[in-house]
Design a protein around this motif. Structure first.
Motif, PDB file in Angstrom:
ATOM      1  N   THR A 162       0.835  -1.195   0.000  1.00  0.00           N
ATOM      2  CA  THR A 162       0.000   0.000   0.000  1.00  0.00           C
ATOM      3  C   THR A 162       0.871   1.247   0.000  1.00  0.00           C
ATOM      4  O   THR A 162       1.676   1.461   0.911  1.00  0.00           O
ATOM      5  CB  THR A 162      -0.920   0.031   1.227  1.00  0.00           C
ATOM      6  N   GLY A 163       0.715   2.073  -1.034  1.00  0.00           N
ATOM      7  CA  GLY A 163       1.432   3.331  -1.113  1.00  0.00           C
ATOM      8  C   GLY A 163       0.634   4.460  -0.486  1.00  0.00           C
ATOM      9  O   GLY A 163      -0.246   4.238   0.350  1.00  0.00           O
ATOM     10  N   TYR A 168       0.263  -1.231  -4.845  1.00  0.00           N
ATOM     11  CA  TYR A 168       1.168  -1.847  -5.806  1.00  0.00           C
ATOM     12  C   TYR A 168       0.972  -3.359  -5.768  1.00  0.00           C
ATOM     13  O   TYR A 168       1.089  -3.986  -4.716  1.00  0.00           O
ATOM     14  CB  TYR A 168       2.620  -1.506  -5.467  1.00  0.00           C
ATOM     15  N   ALA A 169       0.649  -3.936  -6.912  1.00  0.00           N
ATOM     16  CA  ALA A 169       0.565  -5.390  -7.053  1.00  0.00           C
ATOM     17  C   ALA A 169       0.922  -5.709  -8.495  1.00  0.00           C
ATOM     18  O   ALA A 169       0.677  -4.904  -9.399  1.00  0.00           O
ATOM     19  CB  ALA A 169      -0.826  -5.907  -6.711  1.00  0.00           C
ATOM     20  N   HIS A 170       1.455  -6.893  -8.720  1.00  0.00           N
ATOM     21  CA  HIS A 170       1.976  -7.181 -10.055  1.00  0.00           C
ATOM     22  C   HIS A 170       0.900  -7.103 -11.123  1.00  0.00           C
ATOM     23  O   HIS A 170       1.078  -6.438 -12.142  1.00  0.00           O
ATOM     24  CB  HIS A 170       2.642  -8.553 -10.086  1.00  0.00           C
ATOM     25  N   ALA A 171      -0.226  -7.798 -10.915  1.00  0.00           N
ATOM     26  CA  ALA A 171      -1.303  -7.773 -11.905  1.00  0.00           C
ATOM     27  C   ALA A 171      -2.528  -7.018 -11.416  1.00  0.00           C
ATOM     28  O   ALA A 171      -3.282  -6.468 -12.212  1.00  0.00           O
ATOM     29  CB  ALA A 171      -1.684  -9.207 -12.295  1.00  0.00           C
ATOM     30  N   GLY A 172      -2.755  -7.004 -10.104  1.00  0.00           N
ATOM     31  CA  GLY A 172      -3.843  -6.217  -9.547  1.00  0.00           C
ATOM     32  C   GLY A 172      -5.161  -6.982  -9.472  1.00  0.00           C
ATOM     33  O   GLY A 172      -5.252  -8.164  -9.783  1.00  0.00           O
ATOM     34  N   ALA A 173      -6.190  -6.259  -9.037  1.00  0.00           N
ATOM     35  CA  ALA A 173      -7.519  -6.842  -8.855  1.00  0.00           C
ATOM     36  C   ALA A 173      -8.574  -5.841  -9.276  1.00  0.00           C
ATOM     37  O   ALA A 173      -8.393  -4.628  -9.131  1.00  0.00           O
ATOM     38  CB  ALA A 173      -7.731  -7.241  -7.397  1.00  0.00           C
ATOM     39  N   ASP A 174      -9.681  -6.353  -9.780  1.00  0.00           N
ATOM     40  CA  ASP A 174     -10.748  -5.465 -10.241  1.00  0.00           C
ATOM     41  C   ASP A 174     -11.653  -5.017  -9.104  1.00  0.00           C
ATOM     42  O   ASP A 174     -12.395  -4.043  -9.250  1.00  0.00           O
ATOM     43  CB  ASP A 174     -11.577  -6.169 -11.319  1.00  0.00           C
ATOM     44  N   VAL A 179      -4.855  -5.641   1.649  1.00  0.00           N
ATOM     45  CA  VAL A 179      -3.464  -5.941   1.317  1.00  0.00           C
ATOM     46  C   VAL A 179      -2.854  -6.889   2.344  1.00  0.00           C
ATOM     47  O   VAL A 179      -2.157  -7.851   1.981  1.00  0.00           O
ATOM     48  CB  VAL A 179      -2.653  -4.635   1.200  1.00  0.00           C
ATOM     49  N   THR A 180      -3.086  -6.630   3.624  1.00  0.00           N
ATOM     50  CA  THR A 180      -2.515  -7.493   4.656  1.00  0.00           C
ATOM     51  C   THR A 180      -3.065  -8.909   4.548  1.00  0.00           C
ATOM     52  O   THR A 180      -2.312  -9.886   4.651  1.00  0.00           O
ATOM     53  CB  THR A 180      -2.796  -6.912   6.056  1.00  0.00           C
ATOM     54  N   ALA A 181      -4.347  -9.043   4.300  1.00  0.00           N
ATOM     55  CA  ALA A 181      -4.934 -10.374   4.161  1.00  0.00           C
ATOM     56  C   ALA A 181      -4.364 -11.095   2.946  1.00  0.00           C
ATOM     57  O   ALA A 181      -4.126 -12.317   2.988  1.00  0.00           O
ATOM     58  CB  ALA A 181      -6.452 -10.270   4.050  1.00  0.00           C
ATOM     59  N   ALA A 182      -4.124 -10.361   1.860  1.00  0.00           N
ATOM     60  CA  ALA A 182      -3.556 -10.976   0.661  1.00  0.00           C
ATOM     61  C   ALA A 182      -2.159 -11.514   0.941  1.00  0.00           C
ATOM     62  O   ALA A 182      -1.819 -12.644   0.544  1.00  0.00           O
ATOM     63  CB  ALA A 182      -3.521  -9.966  -0.484  1.00  0.00           C
ATOM     64  N   THR A 183      -1.339 -10.736   1.639  1.00  0.00           N
ATOM     65  CA  THR A 183       0.009 -11.206   1.935  1.00  0.00           C
ATOM     66  C   THR A 183      -0.007 -12.330   2.956  1.00  0.00           C
ATOM     67  O   THR A 183       0.786 -13.279   2.868  1.00  0.00           O
ATOM     68  CB  THR A 183       0.895 -10.041   2.396  1.00  0.00           C
ATOM     69  N   GLU A 184      -0.896 -12.273   3.934  1.00  0.00           N
ATOM     70  CA  GLU A 184      -1.004 -13.389   4.872  1.00  0.00           C
ATOM     71  C   GLU A 184      -1.384 -14.679   4.143  1.00  0.00           C
ATOM     72  O   GLU A 184      -0.921 -15.768   4.485  1.00  0.00           O
ATOM     73  CB  GLU A 184      -2.038 -13.071   5.952  1.00  0.00           C
ATOM     74  N   SER A 185      -2.225 -14.559   3.120  1.00  0.00           N
ATOM     75  CA  SER A 185      -2.580 -15.714   2.308  1.00  0.00           C
ATOM     76  C   SER A 185      -1.353 -16.254   1.582  1.00  0.00           C
ATOM     77  O   SER A 185      -1.135 -17.473   1.521  1.00  0.00           O
ATOM     78  CB  SER A 185      -3.667 -15.323   1.305  1.00  0.00           C
ATOM     79  N   LEU A 186      -0.536 -15.353   1.044  1.00  0.00           N
ATOM     80  CA  LEU A 186       0.693 -15.770   0.368  1.00  0.00           C
ATOM     81  C   LEU A 186       1.656 -16.429   1.345  1.00  0.00           C
ATOM     82  O   LEU A 186       2.306 -17.438   1.021  1.00  0.00           O
ATOM     83  CB  LEU A 186       1.345 -14.569  -0.308  1.00  0.00           C
ATOM     84  N   VAL A 187       1.766 -15.892   2.554  1.00  0.00           N
ATOM     85  CA  VAL A 187       2.628 -16.498   3.578  1.00  0.00           C
ATOM     86  C   VAL A 187       2.139 -17.905   3.913  1.00  0.00           C
ATOM     87  O   VAL A 187       2.946 -18.848   4.024  1.00  0.00           O
ATOM     88  CB  VAL A 187       2.664 -15.614   4.843  1.00  0.00           C
ATOM     89  N   ALA A 188       0.832 -18.066   4.055  1.00  0.00           N
ATOM     90  CA  ALA A 188       0.291 -19.397   4.347  1.00  0.00           C
ATOM     91  C   ALA A 188       0.614 -20.373   3.223  1.00  0.00           C
ATOM     92  O   ALA A 188       0.944 -21.548   3.480  1.00  0.00           O
ATOM     93  CB  ALA A 188      -1.219 -19.308   4.563  1.00  0.00           C
ATOM     94  N   ALA A 189       0.536 -19.898   1.976  1.00  0.00           N
ATOM     95  CA  ALA A 189       0.879 -20.755   0.841  1.00  0.00           C
ATOM     96  C   ALA A 189       2.344 -21.160   0.899  1.00  0.00           C
ATOM     97  O   ALA A 189       2.698 -22.324   0.662  1.00  0.00           O
ATOM     98  CB  ALA A 189       0.568 -20.024  -0.473  1.00  0.00           C
ATOM     99  N   ALA A 190       3.228 -20.212   1.210  1.00  0.00           N
ATOM    100  CA  ALA A 190       4.659 -20.503   1.267  1.00  0.00           C
ATOM    101  C   ALA A 190       4.987 -21.468   2.405  1.00  0.00           C
ATOM    102  O   ALA A 190       5.825 -22.368   2.249  1.00  0.00           O
ATOM    103  CB  ALA A 190       5.442 -19.201   1.425  1.00  0.00           C
ATOM    104  N   GLU A 191       4.349 -21.282   3.543  1.00  0.00           N
ATOM    105  CA  GLU A 191       4.584 -22.186   4.673  1.00  0.00           C
ATOM    106  C   GLU A 191       4.134 -23.605   4.338  1.00  0.00           C
ATOM    107  O   GLU A 191       4.806 -24.588   4.688  1.00  0.00           O
ATOM    108  CB  GLU A 191       3.858 -21.668   5.908  1.00  0.00           C
ATOM    109  N   THR A 192       3.001 -23.711   3.671  1.00  0.00           N
ATOM    110  CA  THR A 192       2.482 -25.018   3.292  1.00  0.00           C
ATOM    111  C   THR A 192       3.404 -25.698   2.289  1.00  0.00           C
ATOM    112  O   THR A 192       3.722 -26.887   2.409  1.00  0.00           O
ATOM    113  CB  THR A 192       1.069 -24.868   2.700  1.00  0.00           C
ATOM    114  N   LEU A 193       3.846 -24.957   1.284  1.00  0.00           N
ATOM    115  CA  LEU A 193       4.696 -25.530   0.249  1.00  0.00           C
ATOM    116  C   LEU A 193       6.079 -25.877   0.779  1.00  0.00           C
ATOM    117  O   LEU A 193       6.667 -26.898   0.398  1.00  0.00           O
ATOM    118  CB  LEU A 193       4.826 -24.543  -0.915  1.00  0.00           C
TER     119      LEU A 193
END
Length: 322
Positions: A162-163, A168-174, A179-193
């Motif tokens: 968030t600026g 700022y996001a690579h492709a974005g959303a309509d 933002v925090t929830a999106a990154t927490e989701s990414l962290v959960a994905a990384a921890e799982t993988l």
């Protein structure tokens, strides 16, 4: 995937947006200016030219400075530098780009260099699902995949940032998203993988990431970049003029482009073959770029593009870009 970033976790207050830096600063301190660049794709010389546009424009202090060997270093000015996804693939200097990002992250104060996950970084998370074996992202080993997961878990790579006035996001959303929830989701994905990499569960887990974390890693039904895709895959055509204020990359353009409140900065590759004397107007330079590479500069009041011209000079264009 990345050379080793700082070992310590980034403080959560600095991870997701510039407000954390503002809150941590002295009350009289100026809010930092945000500089962003996207879709470097392994083209190190052209990225260097883009990052040096601030040094070559009279209105801005540099965000990076060159040493005697031509390497870029953090300039110790009041900036946040956002690498807005797709650091690798296609170009000749993928390792060099990653080393640049790691060096600047290590040299800058915490929270001053941010990296958003692009779809070409997401390929490293799930390489068996996409089959791009000929690309850098499809050839990294398990140790590199684990380093990418660690960088996400430690807060050095995020889903979005968030600026002052845009996200700022690579492709974005309509549609609006947290933002925090999106990154927490990414962290959960990384921890799982991370736990599955190199095991019999690896391939199945790669597929699960795409289906269980669709807001960030999801792909379209009929095309990878279709309207159902997540933050790292959605095509610019599927962002409406009513979409939330965003700076994105991902979809190639010849020049910085605005649709409603969405601003796309993916211009580097479309300008690679422009005729010129050199990326900074130097006839002795060997790089083939002819200008057009750009960064965005955001203050609390304005959003501008700094664009390299064929003669090496730098033009500032305020938003909306014309």
């Amino acid at each position: 995937m990345l050379p080793r970033l700082p070992d310590s976790d980034l403080d959560d207050s600095l991870r997701d947006g510039v407000d954390g830096l503002v809150a941590a600063a002295d009350g009289d301190a100026e809010p930092p200016t945000i500089v962003s660049i996207s879709d470097i794709h392994g083209y190190l010389d052209d990225a260097r030219s883009a990052l040096l546009t601030l040094a070559d424009h009279p209105d801005y202090p540099p965000v990076v400075v060159e040493d005697d060997d031509g390497r870029l270093h953090w300039a110790d000015e009041n900036y946040v530098l956002v690498f807005n996804g797709d650091l690798v693939d296609r170009g000749p200097a993928n390792e060099g780009v990653l080393e640049l990002v790691a060096r600047l992250t290590a040299e800058a104060p915490p929270g001053r260099v941010r990296v958003t996950l692009g779809n070409h970084e997401a390929l490293v998370l799930s390489p068996d699902q996409f089959g791009f074996d000929e690309w850098f992202s499809g050839q990294v080993d398990d140790a590199a995949r684990r380093r990418l997961c660690e960088a996400i878990i430690d807060g050095h790579i995020v889903a979005a940032y968030t600026g002052h006035r845009v996200t700022y996001a690579h492709a974005g959303a309509d549609e609006p998203y947290d933002v925090t929830a999106a990154t927490e989701s990414l962290v959960a994905a990384a921890e799982t993988l991370q736990e599955a990499i190199g095991t019999d569960e690896d391939r199945a887990m790669q597929e699960r990431l795409i289906t269980e974390f669709p807001a960030v890693l999801g792909i379209g039904r009929n095309h990878l970049k279709g309207p159902e895709a997540g933050l790292v895959w959605l095509h610019f055509d599927h962002l409406s003029a009513d979409a939330p204020p965003q700076v994105v990359g991902h979809t190639r353009h010849d020049t910085p482009t605005t649709k409603g409140r969405v601003h796309c900065q993916n211009v580097l590759r479309n300008n690679l073959d422009s005729p010129s004397t050199g990326s900074r107007g130097d006839p002795d330079e060997t790089t083939a770029t002819g200008g057009g590479e750009a960064v965005f500069v955001e203050t609390p009041e304005t959003l501008s593009a700094l664009i390299r011209q064929p003669d090496g000079s730098v033009e500032r264009r305020p938003s909306p870009f014309k």
